[in-house]
Write an enzyme that holds these catalytic residues in place. Structure first.
Site, PDB file in Angstrom:
ATOM      1  N   ALA A 188       0.789  -1.255  -0.138  1.00  0.00           N
ATOM      2  CA  ALA A 188      -0.102   0.035   0.023  1.00  0.00           C
ATOM      3  C   ALA A 188       0.963   1.319  -0.184  1.00  0.00           C
ATOM      4  O   ALA A 188       0.750   2.287  -0.873  1.00  0.00           O
ATOM      5  CB  ALA A 188      -0.906   0.047   1.218  1.00  0.00           C
ATOM      6  N   PHE A 211     -11.225 -19.036  -4.900  1.00  0.00           N
ATOM      7  CA  PHE A 211     -10.753 -18.751  -3.420  1.00  0.00           C
ATOM      8  C   PHE A 211     -12.169 -18.822  -2.695  1.00  0.00           C
ATOM      9  O   PHE A 211     -13.358 -18.751  -3.379  1.00  0.00           O
ATOM     10  CB  PHE A 211     -10.074 -17.452  -3.445  1.00  0.00           C
ATOM     11  CG  PHE A 211      -8.786 -17.364  -2.947  1.00  0.00           C
ATOM     12  CD1 PHE A 211      -7.719 -18.109  -3.626  1.00  0.00           C
ATOM     13  CD2 PHE A 211      -8.518 -16.743  -1.762  1.00  0.00           C
ATOM     14  CE1 PHE A 211      -6.480 -18.138  -3.074  1.00  0.00           C
ATOM     15  CE2 PHE A 211      -7.203 -16.730  -1.202  1.00  0.00           C
ATOM     16  CZ  PHE A 211      -6.146 -17.361  -1.918  1.00  0.00           C
ATOM     17  N   GLN A 250      -9.702 -11.353  11.744  1.00  0.00           N
ATOM     18  CA  GLN A 250     -10.020 -12.649  10.905  1.00  0.00           C
ATOM     19  C   GLN A 250      -9.141 -13.906  11.418  1.00  0.00           C
ATOM     20  O   GLN A 250      -7.920 -13.396  11.597  1.00  0.00           O
ATOM     21  CB  GLN A 250      -9.675 -12.302   9.442  1.00  0.00           C
ATOM     22  CG  GLN A 250      -9.747 -13.493   8.305  1.00  0.00           C
ATOM     23  CD  GLN A 250     -10.000 -13.153   6.843  1.00  0.00           C
ATOM     24  OE1 GLN A 250      -8.965 -13.027   6.378  1.00  0.00           O
ATOM     25  NE2 GLN A 250     -11.320 -13.242   6.486  1.00  0.00           N
ATOM     26  N   HIS A 290      -7.781 -17.149   9.982  1.00  0.00           N
ATOM     27  CA  HIS A 290      -7.695 -17.794   8.919  1.00  0.00           C
ATOM     28  C   HIS A 290      -7.782 -19.573   9.327  1.00  0.00           C
ATOM     29  O   HIS A 290      -7.222 -19.831  10.263  1.00  0.00           O
ATOM     30  CB  HIS A 290      -6.316 -17.736   8.156  1.00  0.00           C
ATOM     31  CG  HIS A 290      -6.104 -18.131   6.814  1.00  0.00           C
ATOM     32  ND1 HIS A 290      -6.084 -19.608   6.286  1.00  0.00           N
ATOM     33  CD2 HIS A 290      -6.092 -17.666   5.673  1.00  0.00           C
ATOM     34  CE1 HIS A 290      -6.054 -19.788   5.202  1.00  0.00           C
ATOM     35  NE2 HIS A 290      -6.105 -18.397   4.709  1.00  0.00           N
ATOM     36  N   LEU A 320       1.196 -19.522   7.518  1.00  0.00           N
ATOM     37  CA  LEU A 320       0.053 -19.676   6.845  1.00  0.00           C
ATOM     38  C   LEU A 320       0.059 -20.877   5.845  1.00  0.00           C
ATOM     39  O   LEU A 320       1.168 -21.012   4.980  1.00  0.00           O
ATOM     40  CB  LEU A 320      -0.247 -18.452   6.188  1.00  0.00           C
ATOM     41  CG  LEU A 320      -1.633 -18.505   5.253  1.00  0.00           C
ATOM     42  CD1 LEU A 320      -2.712 -18.282   6.207  1.00  0.00           C
ATOM     43  CD2 LEU A 320      -1.622 -17.227   4.216  1.00  0.00           C
ATOM     44  N   GLU A 368      -5.256 -20.415   1.242  1.00  0.00           N
ATOM     45  CA  GLU A 368      -6.656 -20.770   0.938  1.00  0.00           C
ATOM     46  C   GLU A 368      -6.375 -21.600  -0.621  1.00  0.00           C
ATOM     47  O   GLU A 368      -7.325 -22.341  -1.022  1.00  0.00           O
ATOM     48  CB  GLU A 368      -7.617 -19.743   0.854  1.00  0.00           C
ATOM     49  CG  GLU A 368      -9.007 -19.834   0.745  1.00  0.00           C
ATOM     50  CD  GLU A 368      -9.802 -18.505   1.170  1.00  0.00           C
ATOM     51  OE1 GLU A 368     -10.081 -18.564   2.315  1.00  0.00           O
ATOM     52  OE2 GLU A 368     -10.159 -17.908   0.238  1.00  0.00           O
ATOM     53  N   ARG A 428     -14.025 -17.461   5.106  1.00  0.00           N
ATOM     54  CA  ARG A 428     -12.913 -17.971   6.130  1.00  0.00           C
ATOM     55  C   ARG A 428     -13.555 -17.976   7.543  1.00  0.00           C
ATOM     56  O   ARG A 428     -13.275 -19.036   8.572  1.00  0.00           O
ATOM     57  CB  ARG A 428     -11.906 -17.026   6.348  1.00  0.00           C
ATOM     58  CG  ARG A 428     -11.119 -16.994   5.052  1.00  0.00           C
ATOM     59  CD  ARG A 428      -9.832 -16.146   5.071  1.00  0.00           C
ATOM     60  NE  ARG A 428      -9.225 -16.321   4.099  1.00  0.00           N
ATOM     61  CZ  ARG A 428      -8.019 -15.781   3.413  1.00  0.00           C
ATOM     62  NH1 ARG A 428      -7.610 -14.563   4.012  1.00  0.00           N
ATOM     63  NH2 ARG A 428      -7.353 -16.040   2.464  1.00  0.00           N
ATOM     64  N   HIS A 487      -5.315 -13.822  11.695  1.00  0.00           N
ATOM     65  CA  HIS A 487      -4.711 -13.649  10.338  1.00  0.00           C
ATOM     66  C   HIS A 487      -4.583 -12.185   9.888  1.00  0.00           C
ATOM     67  O   HIS A 487      -3.846 -11.903   9.303  1.00  0.00           O
ATOM     68  CB  HIS A 487      -5.428 -14.496   9.425  1.00  0.00           C
ATOM     69  CG  HIS A 487      -4.858 -14.269   7.963  1.00  0.00           C
ATOM     70  ND1 HIS A 487      -3.480 -14.533   7.526  1.00  0.00           N
ATOM     71  CD2 HIS A 487      -5.456 -14.264   6.701  1.00  0.00           C
ATOM     72  CE1 HIS A 487      -3.376 -14.463   6.270  1.00  0.00           C
ATOM     73  NE2 HIS A 487      -4.351 -14.251   5.697  1.00  0.00           N
ATOM     74  N   ARG A 493     -13.277 -10.431   5.859  1.00  0.00           N
ATOM     75  CA  ARG A 493     -12.672 -10.279   4.264  1.00  0.00           C
ATOM     76  C   ARG A 493     -12.730 -11.410   3.507  1.00  0.00           C
ATOM     77  O   ARG A 493     -12.421 -12.772   3.988  1.00  0.00           O
ATOM     78  CB  ARG A 493     -11.028  -9.651   4.689  1.00  0.00           C
ATOM     79  CG  ARG A 493     -10.187  -9.821   3.182  1.00  0.00           C
ATOM     80  CD  ARG A 493      -8.981  -9.286   3.442  1.00  0.00           C
ATOM     81  NE  ARG A 493      -8.071 -10.059   4.358  1.00  0.00           N
ATOM     82  CZ  ARG A 493      -7.262 -10.838   3.504  1.00  0.00           C
ATOM     83  NH1 ARG A 493      -7.269 -11.131   2.367  1.00  0.00           N
ATOM     84  NH2 ARG A 493      -6.444 -11.777   4.260  1.00  0.00           N
ATOM     85  N   SER A 518      -7.492  -8.506  -0.050  1.00  0.00           N
ATOM     86  CA  SER A 518      -6.615  -7.715   0.633  1.00  0.00           C
ATOM     87  C   SER A 518      -5.473  -7.013  -0.309  1.00  0.00           C
ATOM     88  O   SER A 518      -4.917  -5.666  -0.084  1.00  0.00           O
ATOM     89  CB  SER A 518      -6.074  -8.220   1.970  1.00  0.00           C
ATOM     90  OG  SER A 518      -4.939  -7.689   2.570  1.00  0.00           O
TER      91      SER A 518
END
Ligand code: FAD
Lengths: 239, 568
Positions: free
Chosen positions: B14, B117, B230, B232, B242, B245, B277, B344, B379, B384
């Site tokens: 970002a 997803f 969230q 996961h 992680l 997904e 999720r 997550h 989300r 993201s």
């Protein structure tokens, strides 16, 4: 869980107060599945908060925690303690780099070399409305080279780089390979003089230490040879 | 003193995207506590959503199905104008990243490859094997080099200087020299990423402490929907690393100890593993809590890919294989992957409008640190990374407009006095006795408390207990000092400074969760099991006061998609 006491002999140097580097030994209770980074964090959090070290993702993708372990270069987070042998584990910063403090080295020269090879996609034809097409085959040519995490293990393991900081080193050349062999890239001319120049590919002596050091299993020497070939023949060998 | 038009805090996707927008157009500098490519965006695995329609089976996909999926996934808490912008501009941003060089995996036709997803009606996660975040971040960093973005590496921002409703600059600590420096700027973009380390069991990097949210909060910037955290479904049980997904997107199946494909009991959609999720994570915890999980390593289930073509695993899930072998000693080609739900992502964060603007003039935010809100209460995977691209750019554009049109001049003397204040604060920490291990003890207790009481299942008694413990920890923190006096890379100092922020953000999360007496998306209250649109279809707004957060609420922007019962 199996537990075991292990000794870590860690390189210490604080330019503010030490006239020269020294080693300090720490005993840590280790367990199955524990990584070298876990042990170092344990020392820093519970035994000696003055120890300086870089780390972040702990999953071998951010490239922060490259260091020397019993004289070979590794990512601390990806190194299971069980795989390390010896009564005392010797932990040192990446070799041949200026030490800022303890295990933290100055990465600027390494990154400056990277910048020299113009590490970005260079195109002269205008961008299409959608994606540039690339065949599955062409994409595979650059496969493992795009995994580079810029940890510096390869370049700082290179004996040529140790004595000649003018040498681009395997990481920067692998990055160049990643673009030169990307079917979308049109930057051959822009990079040629650096890679073919004094600090370029000719400096590689095939010590293969970089290949051994890479935590992402990238064949850096192959990448260097492929760039060499490209410079000699003027065309990509995509066979 | 350093003077810029815009300061960007954070060098992840970002921040870099905002920086690229501004570089060359304004006097801009980025301050980041780690080198940009070390940011946790690099850890993203599975993909970035965009309705490109690159496969035989997803030609019908479009901006509106993507928006609808996002809104439904959010349990109707997302602002629908923002969600539509995400899905619409996302397509341009993904093509742009391809043009900048992202090595996306390819379809047979040479287009960007896509995979299914969770919560998506079509396969729309664009991927580069299972290293999409690394591919995006590396490319974005490279692009920032090309654009000559000016970066102060390893500078940690400690304070935003806000006076009279305007921002005047920031105060930062150079990790390398230990120097506290002031930066004057009339515009700030906060892009400091996630806060997972407030929890103990998390997919997040050690640096993800949510400190950016804390400095904003202290400066009077309001936080939005912080209680929505969230979890996961699939993390490695010993480390929290992680397992994307995308594994389920490629056909991976979840099984319990009895070998049952248990997700079939919880949802009717196919494949059941690709429910959103919040639902999958909750179902898994029910399995574990009711004794159908494997008992050791804190309880876990199996994620099985042994039935898939090994070439798919080797090519499209190569990092997953590498991680499972390195960290569990298990090759997923041969044996199922042990997995357990894990903290997550933070859906909430610094409250912004669709241009990243906050309630303070000149302060913008983007990425995971921000809450626009596009994710609402839950989300969707692969949204993201998309948010960082779309809203990182939008914040850059808005900041540039602000620089050009706002005549206000930031005050050097305000920044100077903030520097003095921070210097004396640090000196104070050095002078206090209680240094050394006390701060890490408090940190670990905080993390355990959040796991235990502010996790997947929440209720009044637990949340109250958690809030009480956080209050005690805050009291203990008042006495904490720093025993290592060095200036260079003083990790202890950094830890103590960040801990103060972690405690306050944890308090906002827990208190927001206690106040919200309903279940919505990832916020599941065992004592209030239904969604309550009459009373709670609204955003939580938290404002800092010395006595803790003051809460107020804002309406959700509903558009085409009226709230409905959320069934999958
Ligand atoms: C393991 C993992 C896998 C994921 N996979 C996916 C996926 O497949 N698809 C998807 O869409 N999303 C995924 N996500 C989520 C997504 O990756 C993140 O939400 C996103 O990358 C965050 O980007 P960012 O730019 O906001 O923050 P980050 O990339 O986290 O960057 C934050 C930056 O802020 C800086 N910073 C923080 N505090 C300060 C301070 N005080 N002063 C100075 N600098 C500071 C840091 O140095 C860093 O540069 C995943 C997340 C994780 C943890």
């Amino acid at each position: 869980m199996k537990k075991k006491m292990r000794k870590f002999k860690i390189y210490r140097y604080d330019p503010e107060k030490d006239s020269k580097p020294y080693y300090r030994e720490y005993s840590v209770e280790t367990h199955e599945g524990m990584t070298l980074l876990d042990a170092i964090i344990h020392i820093s959090e519970n035994m000696d908060p003055s120890l300086s070290v870089r780390y972040s993702c702990r999953m071998s993708v951010c490239g922060s925690c490259g260091m020397s372990v019993n004289d070979s270069l590794k990512l601390a987070c990806k190194t299971q303690l069980e795989t390390l042998h010896g009564d005392v584990l010797k932990i040192e910063p990446l070799p041949s780099m200026k030490v800022i403090k303890d295990l933290v080295v100055d990465m600027e020269p390494f990154l400056d070399n990277l910048k020299k090879v113009k590490p970005y996609l260079i195109t002269h034809t205008p961008d299409p409305a959608k994606e540039r097409l690339q065949s599955v085959y062409d994409r595979e040519l650059i496969d493992s080279s795009v995994d580079c995490i810029l940890c510096g293990c390869c370049t700082t393991s290179c004996p040529v780089f140790w004595t000649d900081k003018g040498y681009l080193g395997p990481a920067a050349i692998t990055k160049a390979f990643r673009f030169l062999y990307d079917s979308r890239d049109e930057g051959y001319e822009d990079r040629l003089h650096v890679l073919g120049g004094v600090g370029g590919v000719d400096k590689c002596h095939h010590a293969y230490r970089c290949v051994e050091a890479c935590p992402k299993n990238i064949n850096t020497t192959y990448a260097i040879d492929m760039v060499k070939k490209l410079i000699l023949t003027g065309k990509r060998d995509t066979e | 003193m350093n003077k810029f038009d815009v300061i960007i805090i954070g060098g992840g996707l970002a921040g870099l995207r905002a920086g690229i927008e501004l570089s060359g157009n304004a006097k801009v500098a980025m301050l980041t506590k780690v080198y940009p490519m070390r940011s946790h965006s690099s850890a993203a695995e599975g993909g970035v959503n965009a309705a490109l329609g690159n496969r035989g089976d997803n030609k019908e996909d479009n901006v509106y199905t993507h928006t609808y999926d996002t809104v439904k996934g959010s349990d109707y808490l997302a602002d629908q104008d923002a969600a539509e912008i995400l899905c619409k501009e996302g397509i341009d941003r993904v093509y742009e990243m391809e043009h900048w060089g992202v090595p996306f995996s390819r379809t047979e036709e040479g287009k960007i490859a896509q995979r299914p997803f969770g919560g998506g009606s079509y396969a729309r996660a664009c991927y580069a094997s299972d290293k999409t975040g690394h591919a995006l971040l590396e490319t974005m960093y490279e692009r920032s080099l090309k654009e000559n973005l000016f970066v102060f590496n390893e500078y940690m921002v400690l304070k935003l200087v806000v006076k009279d409703g305007y921002v005047h600059g920031v105060v930062a600590l150079s990790l390398r020299t230990g120097e506290v420096e002031g930066f004057i700027a009339k515009t700030i973009i906060i892009a400091t990423g996630g806060l997972g380390r407030i929890y103990s069991f998390t997919t997040n990097a050690h640096i993800n402490t949510g400190f950016g949210n804390a400095i904003a909060y202290w400066a009077g910037v309001t936080l939005k929907d912080s209680e929505f955290i969230q979890f996961h479904p699939t993390g490695l049980p010993t480390t929290g690393i992680l397992i994307t997904e995308g594994v389920r997107g490629e056909g991976g199946i979840l099984k319990n100890r009895l070998g049952e494909r248990f997700m079939e009991k919880y949802v009717s959609m196919k494949p059941p593993e690709l429910a959103p999720r919040d639902i999958v994570a909750r179902s898994m915890m029910i399995e574990i809590n009711e004794g159908r999980g494997f008992p050791d390593m804190g309880g876990y289930l199996h994620l099985d890919v042994t039935h898939l073509d090994p070439e798919i695993v080797k090519k499209r899930l190569s990092q997953i294989r590498e991680l499972t072998i390195s960290f569990m000693g298990i090759d997923p080609l041969k044996k199922p992957i042990p997995v357990r739900p894990v903290q997550h992502y933070s859906m909430g964060g610094i409250g912004t409008d669709i241009d990243g603007a906050t309630n303070i003039k000149g302060i913008y935010a983007a990425g995971e640190a921000a809450c626009v809100s596009v994710h609402g209460a839950n989300r969707l995977g692969a949204n993201s990374l998309l948010e960082t691209l779309v809203f990182g750019r939008r914040a850059g554009v808005a900041a540039l407009n602000y620089v050009r049109n706002e005549r206000f001049n930031p005050s050097e003397s305000y920044v100077n006095s903030a520097v003095v204040e921070i210097k004396s604060k640090i000196k104070g920490l050095f002078n206090k006795k209680n240094g050394g291990t006390e701060s890490t003890k408090i940190m670990h207790e905080l993390q355990q408390t959040m796991d235990k009481y502010v996790g997947i299942f929440r209720n009044q008694i637990g949340l109250e207990r958690g809030i009480e413990i956080i209050a005690d920890l805050k009291k203990r923190f008042e006495k904490v000092g720093v025993s290592s006096k060095g200036t260079t890379y003083n990790l202890e100092l950094i830890r103590v400074l960040e801990l103060e922020g972690m405690l306050d953000i944890a308090e906002v999360i827990a208190k927001g969760a206690l106040a919200r007496t309903e279940t919505r998306g990832a916020h599941f209250r065992t004592d209030h099991k239904e969604r309550d649109d009459t009373n709670w279809l609204k955003h939580t707004i938290a404002e800092y006061t010395p006595d803790g957060p003051r809460f107020s609420y804002q309406p959700v922007l509903i558009g085409k998609y009226k709230p409905q019962k959320r069934v999958y």
